[in-house]
Design an enzyme around this catalytic site. Structure first.
Site, PDB file in Angstrom:
ATOM      1  N   HIS A 104       0.833  -1.213   0.000  1.00 59.31           N
ATOM      2  CA  HIS A 104       0.000   0.000   0.000  1.00 59.31           C
ATOM      3  C   HIS A 104       0.862   1.255   0.000  1.00 59.31           C
ATOM      4  CE1 HIS A 104      -3.824   2.156   1.112  1.00 59.31           C
ATOM      5  NE2 HIS A 104      -2.940   3.031   1.577  1.00 59.31           N
ATOM      6  N   GLU A 105       1.803   1.316   0.945  1.00 59.67           N
ATOM      7  CA  GLU A 105       2.624   2.536   1.033  1.00 59.67           C
ATOM      8  C   GLU A 105       3.507   2.693  -0.194  1.00 59.67           C
ATOM      9  OE1 GLU A 105       1.896   4.749   3.086  1.00 59.67           O
ATOM     10  OE2 GLU A 105       0.601   3.492   4.339  1.00 59.67           O
ATOM     11  N   HIS A 162       1.687   4.200  -3.028  1.00 62.66           N
ATOM     12  CA  HIS A 162       1.629   5.663  -2.990  1.00 62.66           C
ATOM     13  C   HIS A 162       2.856   6.267  -3.635  1.00 62.66           C
ATOM     14  CE1 HIS A 162      -2.050   6.211  -0.877  1.00 62.66           C
ATOM     15  NE2 HIS A 162      -1.646   5.738   0.291  1.00 62.66           N
ATOM     16  N   HIS A 215      -5.809   6.387  -3.037  1.00 61.49           N
ATOM     17  CA  HIS A 215      -6.693   5.366  -2.492  1.00 61.49           C
ATOM     18  C   HIS A 215      -7.746   4.918  -3.475  1.00 61.49           C
ATOM     19  CE1 HIS A 215      -5.576   6.612   1.869  1.00 61.49           C
ATOM     20  NE2 HIS A 215      -4.722   5.750   1.357  1.00 61.49           N
ATOM     21  N   CYS A 216      -8.089   3.644  -3.362  1.00 64.36           N
ATOM     22  CA  CYS A 216      -9.011   3.034  -4.307  1.00 64.36           C
ATOM     23  C   CYS A 216     -10.255   2.546  -3.565  1.00 64.36           C
ATOM     24  CB  CYS A 216      -8.307   1.861  -4.990  1.00 64.36           C
ATOM     25  SG  CYS A 216      -9.304   1.014  -6.207  1.00 64.36           S
ATOM     26  N   CYS A 272      -8.928  -4.267  -3.534  1.00 59.96           N
ATOM     27  CA  CYS A 272      -7.669  -3.698  -3.989  1.00 59.96           C
ATOM     28  C   CYS A 272      -6.826  -3.287  -2.790  1.00 59.96           C
ATOM     29  CB  CYS A 272      -7.934  -2.487  -4.880  1.00 59.96           C
ATOM     30  SG  CYS A 272      -6.438  -1.676  -5.466  1.00 59.96           S
ATOM     31  N   CYS A 327      -5.797  -3.620  -8.070  1.00 66.32           N
ATOM     32  CA  CYS A 327      -6.882  -3.938  -9.002  1.00 66.32           C
ATOM     33  C   CYS A 327      -6.452  -3.507 -10.400  1.00 66.32           C
ATOM     34  CB  CYS A 327      -8.167  -3.204  -8.590  1.00 66.32           C
ATOM     35  SG  CYS A 327      -8.054  -1.417  -8.764  1.00 66.32           S
ATOM     36  N   CYS A 331      -5.757   0.259 -10.856  1.00 65.58           N
ATOM     37  CA  CYS A 331      -4.553   0.740 -10.170  1.00 65.58           C
ATOM     38  C   CYS A 331      -3.305   0.237 -10.876  1.00 65.58           C
ATOM     39  CB  CYS A 331      -4.547   0.291  -8.712  1.00 65.58           C
ATOM     40  SG  CYS A 331      -5.797   1.118  -7.711  1.00 65.58           S
TER      41      CYS A 331
END
Lengths: 451, 176
Positions: free
Chosen positions: B129-130, B133, B139-140, B145, B164, B167
């Site tokens: 996640h990080e 970025h 954010h999704c 996702c 996903c 993304c």
């Protein structure tokens, strides 16, 4: 799909601490919001112009104008933006004040990130919902207003004007007019222009319902109230709660029903048949009759007290024969309507046929005209509605006037010719074989009005 | 290239595992950079017992000059940014560095029995996640996702470990 949606949403952060502005800006940016920042009230009002801002996070304690004060100004600029107050010091007083001034919510630093994202999401959802509500209300207003009232005659214009002016108030309206003149349409127009338009209009044809069932129809019944009553039924008065009840042919109801009706109109309370519970309903009354209520009152067929309760504001719709200039537009309107319904091409009405239509005295008024046009459309195979497509009785009757008075005959004839020539005085006078001045005099004498 | 940096105190095995696991999602080379020792008074807030995530990010950037690609710093101490009670991770959007904490991912914190397998999965998801970025992803809303925002561990458990469709293509577009 969601990304693009989110990108349109925007948050403004107003806080005197740089680190707060930066972390929140970063936090919201990660979520795809457009973010704006301001460190004080003056800056905030400037940044407002770069809006619109969906959500505004406002710190209460700031040098200069406080957040509470600023909120009022921001709401003036954009009443639809959602304000969330944040502060380091939990103070019940300022919280209550903020909410009273219209803040959506109030949070204290440090904020739980879960709570904050939930809050902002709810705030945005509320904004979307209220925008949707506004849109839907406008839509309903459009739908409801688009009625079938056709007619440019001065009489109809006056009727519509009266209806729209009384619509706003909750006044009881009585609509008088012969059968088939559009009393229900006027009732719907009144409802559509009233504050009750988002609630139903409930029509009741008192003349069509058998006496024995009218009580049940109006007040409802409980289960087992009488043979065949298997389920509880709400009555029309109950269903009209918040809206309008339209009592058509109110002159036909029995003496006993009149007493009951009077009580309901006065107290706005009633019980279902076979029930014990008193039901209250907030409804507005519009009623209609084609009878001579005054005469009925004199012979005791209609109660005086009920009459005065219903006859607060009267709108009289003149019969079609008193406004012949409405006939051509109405006829064309019905041709359009039924041609579409029958999947047939829209045809013209031949001048001969139109002449017959304009001269006829229409005992059934607009409803009868509608039937005639519908029938004519079924019959016609050609490109226009001809004389032959009009029912025999009408053709006959048009030529043989209903009154023997010469003046009546002259009046009808002159009006028909005027309608035929679109109220062009020169052409009409020529057709009638008289001069313009004479025509003007006759128009005056017979009280004919130009649409 | 993705470099994993450990910021003690942190569980060593968690760092080693995430280095291996990240290969499941990222095609880039993943290597271990080693430790960065951070002076407590620079980033630690004793009243909150948390590291200031923004300050920590600044330090990581400062102490890793000339490293190409993305950096993920992992620590075992709870993180915060001033206005929020806590954050699990913080990253530079489309930038070089990101930082995450394993603190809130332990089941024991919630009064439940330890679950090493779950912990490893959560660490991986937050790491992805990080890093996402840093590759420019925001954010999704897709619930599966990995870029879906999750402030609570239950939400972390619901989402998947990868991006996903949308993304993924966004990341490719950003890298190009």
């Amino acid at each position: 799909m969601n990304r693009k949606e989110k990108n349109k949403q925007s948050v403004m952060v107003v806080d005197d601490e740089l680190v707060v502005r930066e972390s929140l800006a970063q936090w919201f940016a990660e979520d795809g919001y457009r973010v704006g920042c301001a460190s004080n009230a003056t800056e905030a009002l400037r940044v407002m112009k770069e809006g619109p801002w969906d959500v505004i996070l406002l710190d209460i304690k700031m040098p200069g104008m406080s957040g509470l004060e600023l909120q009022k100004h921001l709401k003036q600029v954009d009443p639809s933006s959602i304000v969330i107050m944040i502060t380091a010091f939990a103070s019940v007083d300022s919280a209550v004040q903020a909410l009273k001034e219209g803040a959506f919510d109030y949070v204290t630093k440090p904020v739980d990130p879960d709570h904050l994202s939930q809050l902002v999401r709810n705030a945005l959802r509320q904004r979307t919902l209220s925008e949707e509500n506004l849109r839907l209300r406008e839509h309903i207003t459009e739908l409801v207003k688009g009625g079938e009232l056709v007619g440019d005659s001065p009489q109809m214009k006056k009727v519509i004007e009266l209806a729209t002016s009384v619509a706003r108030a909750d006044t009881t309206v009585m609509i008088r007019g012969e059968s088939g003149t559009g009393k229900e349409l006027i009732a719907r127009l009144i409802h559509a222009n009233s504050d009750r338009r988002y609630f139903p209009i409930v029509p009741v044809n008192c003349g069509a319902v058998p006496e024995s069932l009218l009580e049940s129809e109006l007040f409802g019944h409980e289960r087992g109230a009488f043979t065949g009553a298997q389920y509880r039924r709400k009555g029309k008065f109950e269903m009209a709660n918040g809206g309008t009840i339209f009592l058509d042919e109110v002159g036909t109801i029995s003496a006993q029903m009149q007493v009951q009706l009077l009580r309901v109109l006065e107290t706005k309370q009633f019980t279902r048949i076979g029930g014990n519970e008193a039901i209250t309903s907030d409804f507005r009354v519009v009623c209609a009759t084609n009878r001579d209520l005054e005469a009925a009152m004199k012979v005791g067929d209609f109660r005086e007290d009920l009459y005065y309760r219903l006859n607060v504001f009267t709108i009289s719709i003149p019969p079609l024969r008193e406004r012949r200039s409405d006939i051509p537009p109405l006829a064309e309107h019905f041709v359009q309507k039924y041609a579409v319904m029958m999947n047939k091409p829209v045809v013209e009405i031949s001048p001969d046929a139109m002449d017959l239509l304009v001269r006829y005295h229409w005992p059934g008024n607009v409803r009868e005209l509608e039937n005639v046009i519908e029938r004519a459309l079924v019959l016609t195979s050609g490109k226009s509605i001809a004389k032959e497509d009009i029912p025999f009785q009408i053709a006959q009757s048009s030529l043989k006037p209903s009154s023997e008075l010469l003046t009546d005959m002259e009046k009808i004839h002159i009006e028909s010719v005027l309608v035929k020539h679109n109220w062009n005085i020169t052409h009409s006078a020529e057709a009638l074989g008289i001069d313009r001045v004479t025509l003007y005099n006759k128009i005056n004498r017979y009280g004919l009005k130009r649409p | 290239m993705i470099s994993i940096v450990a910021i003690p105190p942190v569980n060593r095995s968690l760092v080693t595992n995430v280095k291996t696991d990240l290969a499941l999602v990222f095609p880039e080379t993943i290597r271990s950079y080693g430790n960065i020792d951070v002076h407590a008074d620079m980033v630690f807030d004793p009243s909150r017992k948390q590291f200031n995530a923004s300050l920590l990010l600044a330090i990581v950037l400062d102490q890793t000059p000339g490293i190409e690609g993305k950096i993920l710093a992992v620590t075992g101490v709870d993180l915060f940014i001033p206005v929020l009670t806590y954050v699990i991770g913080e990253a530079q959007l489309n930038g070089r560095a990101s930082v995450m904490s394993t603190f809130r991912l332990h089941e024991e914190l919630y009064g439940l029995p330890a679950n090493p397998h779950l912990l490893r999965e959560r660490v991986l998801k937050e790491a992805v996640h990080e890093l996402g970025h840093t590759f420019g992803l925001i954010h999704c809303r897709d619930p599966l996702c990995v870029m879906r925002p999750s402030a609570a561990v239950e939400e972390i458990d619901i989402k998947g470990i990868s991006f996903c469709e949308e993304c993924r293509s966004q990341r490719m577009a950003n890298s190009a």
